[in-house]
Design an enzyme around this catalytic site. Structure first.
Site, PDB file in Angstrom:
ATOM      1  N   HIS A 154       0.751  -1.298  -0.126  1.00 58.42           N
ATOM      2  CA  HIS A 154      -0.078   0.223  -0.047  1.00 58.42           C
ATOM      3  C   HIS A 154       0.928   1.119  -0.143  1.00 58.42           C
ATOM      4  O   HIS A 154       0.268   2.482  -0.020  1.00 58.42           O
ATOM      5  CB  HIS A 154      -0.908   0.066   1.215  1.00 58.42           C
ATOM      6  CG  HIS A 154      -1.777  -1.184   1.207  1.00 58.42           C
ATOM      7  ND1 HIS A 154      -2.910  -1.227   0.332  1.00 58.42           N
ATOM      8  CD2 HIS A 154      -2.376  -2.269   2.139  1.00 58.42           C
ATOM      9  CE1 HIS A 154      -3.686  -2.277   0.435  1.00 58.42           C
ATOM     10  NE2 HIS A 154      -3.241  -2.947   1.531  1.00 58.42           N
ATOM     11  N   ASP A 190      -2.348 -10.772  -2.107  1.00 56.78           N
ATOM     12  CA  ASP A 190      -3.186 -10.057  -0.795  1.00 56.78           C
ATOM     13  C   ASP A 190      -4.457  -9.895  -0.918  1.00 56.78           C
ATOM     14  O   ASP A 190      -4.989  -9.496  -2.082  1.00 56.78           O
ATOM     15  CB  ASP A 190      -2.226  -8.901  -0.556  1.00 56.78           C
ATOM     16  CG  ASP A 190      -2.526  -8.351   0.839  1.00 56.78           C
ATOM     17  OD1 ASP A 190      -1.882  -8.880   2.178  1.00 56.78           O
ATOM     18  OD2 ASP A 190      -3.728  -7.625   1.000  1.00 56.78           O
TER      19      ASP A 190
END
Ligand code: SP5
Ligand code: ZN
Length: 335
Positions: A154, A190
């Site tokens: 992220h 993920d």
């Protein structure tokens, strides 16, 4: 398979995060490391490749900020973890920001990524773990596992978010390119979309980014990961997003993975980076897919069938007790 991590990675221990209208216990805990090391370890310590390879994926001003942010927070008289509360959504102009509160907001996408005393050393150690794993793959190993923590996918070139500070997968991919493996594919499995990785390579046609994740219509990070995001400029078509609904089981997941891997094959990479999160697990406390331990072995088998040298980088996975066996099942499938 060789497993790499850095002892400093355990020293990052924020206490809480803000979501759903309140403070929650921080899900990305140090105990995740030992769960994996007990099942897959003990592993080997990361080597130190220095700051240069980190700067190949990150903005120098952001890195300088990250390094010094906790000191500035304490110097401002604050207790506890550093966290922003004002986020510039319209234009992130190159303002000369003075207050730590201004800087931290400008470099954050959310309020679930606090900076604590050990954060910089841990993030630096995680990036070095990724670089050490990449070095193993570039020097002949068919696969290596970088047990990174904090995770990275992220984090963008100049922002943190979603428990991530430095983008370990991106740092490793850039290092591979610098050492001659110019065509790289990053496959992100993920539960959450790897928005930071996507951003870093969005204009880059040499690096394919393919991600299978919970539909951002319902899940974090909300603003990235929609199917119509396909890259830009020279990178047009080198980003593939395959969002799936909450509740997805292996029967729904496997066809998406097959599609992602077909795109990888067509890209013809010298090297593969897998951003592996075990938060697709049925028992994950913050996520809503329904994969089981043996599904990770099947997943890895499909990836191994590509026959491309592969670095696995640890991302999320918050069912701490099951994390080690889920990771071990994945690594077993790589053969
Ligand atoms: C690396 C990674 O997996 N980062 C994930 C960051 C997710 N942060 C936001 C979590 C919001 C969870 N909402 C859960 C509702 C549970 N009832
Ligand atoms: Zn995740």
């Amino acid at each position: 398979m060789r497993v790499f991590s850095d002892p400093a990675q355990a020293e990052h221990a924020p206490t809480r995060e803000l979501h759903n209208g309140g403070w929650m216990d921080y899900a990305e805990v140090p105990a995740r490391l030992n769960s994996v090391l007990d099942a897959c370890g003990p592993g080997e310590p990361a080597r130190d490749f220095g700051i240069e390879p980190i700067l190949a994926a990150h903005d120098p001003a952001y890195v300088a900020f990250l390094r010094d942010a906790y000191r500035q927070w304490r110097a401002a008289g604050r207790e506890g973890d550093a966290m922003g509360y004002v986020f510039p959504i319209v234009a992130r102009r190159k303002l000369e920001l003075e207050r730590i509160d201004a800087k931290i907001g400008a470099y954050s996408t959310d309020a679930s990524t606090p900076i604590a005393a050990g954060t910089w050393d841990a993030a630096y150690g995680a990036a070095q773990s990724a670089l050490t794993g990449m070095d193993a793959v570039l020097t002949g190993d068919r696969a290596a596992f970088a047990l990174c923590r904090p995770p990275g996918h992220h984090a963008g070139a100049d922002y943190m978010g979603g428990y991530c500070y430095l983008n370990n997968a991106a740092v490793a991919a850039r290092a591979a390119q610098a050492r001659g493996a110019s065509r790289v594919a990053i496959v992100d499995v993920d539960y959450h979309h790897g928005n930071g990785t996507q951003d870093i390579f969005y204009d880059d046609g040499e690096v394919l980014f393919a991600s299978i994740h919970a539909d951002p219509k319902t899940d974090f990070p909300f603003y990235w990961g929609h199917a119509d995001e396909r890259g830009a400029g020279a990178g047009e078509g080198a980003t593939l997003n395959l969002p799936l609904p909450q509740g997805t089981e292996w029967s729904g997941y496997a066809p998406a993975l097959e599609k992602a891997l077909a795109t990888v094959r067509a890209h013809g990479p010298d090297l593969l980076v897998i951003s592996y999160g075990a938060d697709t697990f049925a028992g994950d406390p913050i996520s809503q897919f329904r994969l089981h331990r043996d599904d990770y072995t099947a997943m890895a088998g499909m990836i191994a069938a590509l026959g491309v040298p592969t670095l696995i980088v640890m991302e999320g996975g918050y069912a701490v007790d099951a994390l080690g066996s889920n990771v071990a099942a994945f690594l077993a499938g790589l053969g």
